[in-house]
Structures are given as structure tokens and as C-alpha cells.
Design a protein around this motif. Sequence first.
Motif, PDB file in Angstrom:
ATOM      1  N   LYS A  71       0.851  -1.194   0.000  1.00 13.18           N
ATOM      2  CA  LYS A  71       0.000   0.000   0.000  1.00 13.18           C
ATOM      3  C   LYS A  71       0.884   1.241   0.000  1.00 13.18           C
ATOM      4  O   LYS A  71       2.050   1.181   0.385  1.00 13.18           O
ATOM      5  N   THR A  72       0.317   2.361  -0.424  1.00 13.11           N
ATOM      6  CA  THR A  72       1.019   3.631  -0.319  1.00 13.11           C
ATOM      7  C   THR A  72       0.452   4.401   0.859  1.00 13.11           C
ATOM      8  O   THR A  72      -0.721   4.249   1.210  1.00 13.11           O
ATOM      9  N   GLY A  73       1.279   5.200   1.473  1.00  9.91           N
ATOM     10  CA  GLY A  73       0.839   5.975   2.615  1.00  9.91           C
ATOM     11  C   GLY A  73       1.676   7.222   2.788  1.00  9.91           C
ATOM     12  O   GLY A  73       2.505   7.557   1.937  1.00  9.91           O
ATOM     13  N   GLN A  74       1.444   7.881   3.904  1.00 10.16           N
ATOM     14  CA  GLN A  74       2.165   9.094   4.214  1.00 10.16           C
ATOM     15  C   GLN A  74       2.284   9.218   5.725  1.00 10.16           C
ATOM     16  O   GLN A  74       1.326   8.935   6.452  1.00 10.16           O
ATOM     17  N   LYS A  75       3.469   9.587   6.197  1.00  7.02           N
ATOM     18  CA  LYS A  75       3.650   9.832   7.622  1.00  7.02           C
ATOM     19  C   LYS A  75       2.750  10.999   8.008  1.00  7.02           C
ATOM     20  O   LYS A  75       2.645  11.971   7.273  1.00  7.02           O
ATOM     21  N   SER A  76       2.113  10.905   9.166  1.00  8.35           N
ATOM     22  CA  SER A  76       1.136  11.942   9.522  1.00  8.35           C
ATOM     23  C   SER A  76       1.518  12.761  10.747  1.00  8.35           C
ATOM     24  O   SER A  76       0.934  13.791  10.981  1.00  8.35           O
ATOM     25  N   GLN A  77       2.450  12.332  11.541  1.00  7.60           N
ATOM     26  CA  GLN A  77       2.785  13.078  12.751  1.00  7.60           C
ATOM     27  C   GLN A  77       4.196  13.635  12.673  1.00  7.60           C
ATOM     28  O   GLN A  77       4.957  13.608  13.623  1.00  7.60           O
ATOM     29  N   MET A  78       4.496  14.135  11.494  1.00  6.38           N
ATOM     30  CA  MET A  78       5.827  14.631  11.218  1.00  6.38           C
ATOM     31  C   MET A  78       5.670  15.771  10.213  1.00  6.38           C
ATOM     32  O   MET A  78       4.676  15.857   9.511  1.00  6.38           O
ATOM     33  N   ALA A  79       6.638  16.633  10.156  1.00  8.23           N
ATOM     34  CA  ALA A  79       6.587  17.738   9.200  1.00  8.23           C
ATOM     35  C   ALA A  79       7.904  17.820   8.444  1.00  8.23           C
ATOM     36  O   ALA A  79       8.946  17.419   8.952  1.00  8.23           O
ATOM     37  N   THR A  88       9.729  14.153   0.897  1.00  8.99           N
ATOM     38  CA  THR A  88       8.289  14.092   1.144  1.00  8.99           C
ATOM     39  C   THR A  88       8.050  13.193   2.354  1.00  8.99           C
ATOM     40  O   THR A  88       8.982  12.593   2.891  1.00  8.99           O
ATOM     41  N   LEU A  89       6.817  13.082   2.750  1.00  8.57           N
ATOM     42  CA  LEU A  89       6.429  12.176   3.842  1.00  8.57           C
ATOM     43  C   LEU A  89       5.860  10.867   3.300  1.00  8.57           C
ATOM     44  O   LEU A  89       5.310  10.064   4.045  1.00  8.57           O
ATOM     45  N   ASP A  90       5.995  10.637   1.994  1.00  7.86           N
ATOM     46  CA  ASP A  90       5.429   9.454   1.342  1.00  7.86           C
ATOM     47  C   ASP A  90       6.180   8.187   1.759  1.00  7.86           C
ATOM     48  O   ASP A  90       7.408   8.182   1.848  1.00  7.86           O
ATOM     49  N   ILE A  91       5.406   7.136   2.010  1.00 10.21           N
ATOM     50  CA  ILE A  91       5.978   5.842   2.389  1.00 10.21           C
ATOM     51  C   ILE A  91       5.282   4.729   1.615  1.00 10.21           C
ATOM     52  O   ILE A  91       4.172   4.901   1.114  1.00 10.21           O
ATOM     53  N   TYR A  92       5.964   3.597   1.530  1.00 13.65           N
ATOM     54  CA  TYR A  92       5.369   2.370   1.015  1.00 13.65           C
ATOM     55  C   TYR A  92       5.264   1.401   2.173  1.00 13.65           C
ATOM     56  O   TYR A  92       6.200   1.243   2.961  1.00 13.65           O
ATOM     57  N   ILE A 112       5.682  -0.850  10.902  1.00 11.26           N
ATOM     58  CA  ILE A 112       4.804   0.321  10.872  1.00 11.26           C
ATOM     59  C   ILE A 112       4.450   0.782  12.281  1.00 11.26           C
ATOM     60  O   ILE A 112       4.154   1.952  12.506  1.00 11.26           O
ATOM     61  N   THR A 113       4.547  -0.127  13.236  1.00 12.21           N
ATOM     62  CA  THR A 113       4.251   0.246  14.629  1.00 12.21           C
ATOM     63  C   THR A 113       5.258   1.252  15.171  1.00 12.21           C
ATOM     64  O   THR A 113       4.968   1.938  16.140  1.00 12.21           O
ATOM     65  N   ASP A 114       6.431   1.377  14.530  1.00 13.84           N
ATOM     66  CA  ASP A 114       7.407   2.378  14.958  1.00 13.84           C
ATOM     67  C   ASP A 114       6.888   3.797  14.776  1.00 13.84           C
ATOM     68  O   ASP A 114       7.378   4.725  15.420  1.00 13.84           O
ATOM     69  N   LEU A 115       5.906   3.988  13.895  1.00 17.00           N
ATOM     70  CA  LEU A 115       5.347   5.321  13.668  1.00 17.00           C
ATOM     71  C   LEU A 115       4.261   5.679  14.680  1.00 17.00           C
ATOM     72  O   LEU A 115       3.880   6.836  14.780  1.00 17.00           O
ATOM     73  N   GLU A 116       3.769   4.698  15.426  1.00 15.71           N
ATOM     74  CA  GLU A 116       2.678   4.941  16.367  1.00 15.71           C
ATOM     75  C   GLU A 116       3.134   5.811  17.529  1.00 15.71           C
ATOM     76  O   GLU A 116       4.282   5.758  17.952  1.00 15.71           O
ATOM     77  N   SER A 117       2.189   6.599  18.028  1.00 16.94           N
ATOM     78  CA  SER A 117       2.439   7.408  19.215  1.00 16.94           C
ATOM     79  C   SER A 117       1.129   7.523  19.978  1.00 16.94           C
ATOM     80  O   SER A 117       0.106   6.969  19.574  1.00 16.94           O
ATOM     81  N   GLU A 118       1.147   8.279  21.051  1.00 18.27           N
ATOM     82  CA  GLU A 118      -0.061   8.473  21.841  1.00 18.27           C
ATOM     83  C   GLU A 118      -1.128   9.190  21.022  1.00 18.27           C
ATOM     84  O   GLU A 118      -2.305   9.093  21.324  1.00 18.27           O
ATOM     85  N   ASP A 119      -0.711   9.911  19.980  1.00 22.67           N
ATOM     86  CA  ASP A 119      -1.646  10.691  19.163  1.00 22.67           C
ATOM     87  C   ASP A 119      -2.270   9.909  18.021  1.00 22.67           C
ATOM     88  O   ASP A 119      -3.101  10.422  17.301  1.00 22.67           O
ATOM     89  N   GLY A 120      -1.828   8.675  17.793  1.00 23.16           N
ATOM     90  CA  GLY A 120      -2.434   7.895  16.717  1.00 23.16           C
ATOM     91  C   GLY A 120      -1.458   7.002  15.999  1.00 23.16           C
ATOM     92  O   GLY A 120      -0.343   6.764  16.466  1.00 23.16           O
ATOM     93  N   ALA A 121      -1.867   6.550  14.841  1.00 23.27           N
ATOM     94  CA  ALA A 121      -1.099   5.580  14.075  1.00 23.27           C
ATOM     95  C   ALA A 121       0.203   6.143  13.531  1.00 23.27           C
ATOM     96  O   ALA A 121       1.165   5.414  13.333  1.00 23.27           O
ATOM     97  N   GLY A 122       0.265   7.434  13.250  1.00 17.18           N
ATOM     98  CA  GLY A 122       1.472   8.034  12.724  1.00 17.18           C
ATOM     99  C   GLY A 122       1.589   7.980  11.216  1.00 17.18           C
ATOM    100  O   GLY A 122       2.574   8.385  10.643  1.00 17.18           O
ATOM    101  N   TYR A 123       0.544   7.479  10.555  1.00 18.96           N
ATOM    102  CA  TYR A 123       0.535   7.423   9.091  1.00 18.96           C
ATOM    103  C   TYR A 123      -0.905   7.359   8.613  1.00 18.96           C
ATOM    104  O   TYR A 123      -1.809   7.021   9.377  1.00 18.96           O
ATOM    105  N   THR A 124      -1.087   7.710   7.362  1.00 17.29           N
ATOM    106  CA  THR A 124      -2.378   7.558   6.715  1.00 17.29           C
ATOM    107  C   THR A 124      -2.161   6.798   5.412  1.00 17.29           C
ATOM    108  O   THR A 124      -1.079   6.868   4.819  1.00 17.29           O
ATOM    109  N   LEU A 125      -3.155   6.069   4.996  1.00 16.54           N
ATOM    110  CA  LEU A 125      -3.079   5.358   3.717  1.00 16.54           C
ATOM    111  C   LEU A 125      -3.626   6.274   2.618  1.00 16.54           C
ATOM    112  O   LEU A 125      -4.536   7.048   2.850  1.00 16.54           O
ATOM    113  N   GLN A 126      -3.061   6.147   1.447  1.00 14.21           N
ATOM    114  CA  GLN A 126      -3.516   6.981   0.326  1.00 14.21           C
ATOM    115  C   GLN A 126      -4.352   6.172  -0.622  1.00 14.21           C
ATOM    116  O   GLN A 126      -4.301   5.014  -0.714  1.00 14.21           O
TER     117      GLN A 126
END
Length: 126
Positions: A71-79, A88-92, A112-126
Amino acid sequence: MNKIITVMAVLMLTACANNPPEQHPDPDAVLDKLWVYSDTGALQCEPDSGMSIDESADILNSHGVEVSDSKTGQKSQMAVIAMCGGPTLDIYLHQVASDNLEDAKSLGFDPITDLESEDGAGYTLQ
């Protein structure tokens, strides 16, 4: 009017009580596979930069780590700074057998669990 409200409340509560029990996935099916991810290598303002999802999966497959889904995704708790040529924040994301995690990590993929934090999954799927 109060009788109507009371009857409606009773009917609504009764309907909620009759929901079927939630179905849980088979634990063995969940435990034998996991998702790993890597950056795409794409650069801002350069639409054809980075690798394709197939090229990313081929890195794993060619080293004996079988990919069962991608799947394709994007990191969500990073800038990142908005700048042409910047990352970019794009990930596979690739699903692999959990037994192959160490091999995938040695190839530059992380769970992918390395992206998780108290605020959520840390990524979104595109």
C-alpha cells in the motif's frame, strides 16, 4: 407526548441490546504477518522521483522476504519544510511474514508500529 418519548427510548435501547457479538479476527492470522514501511525517496516538485511501489517490494522479494500485500501511505505526525527538492512524507507499506522482520529491517524497512504514538497511528493510507 411523554409516552411517545418513553416508548421511543425503550425501542431504541432494545434495538441496541440485540446487536450480534463483535467478531474478532483469528489470532494466528494476525500474528503471522506484519506491516513494514520505507520512505519512497520522492522529492518535492519532482513527481517522477523516488522508487515505485513495485521497486520497493522487489527489494524485499529479491532477498527472500515475500511481500503479500503493498500500500502507499504518508507519515502523519511529522513535518518537512516545503521546498522543491526536499523530502516528502510518502511511504510504502508492505505486508510480510513476521518471521522475516529482522531481514526486512536489515534491508532498510521498519515495522509500521514504529510510527505509532499516543496521538495515533502516525501514518495515513492513500
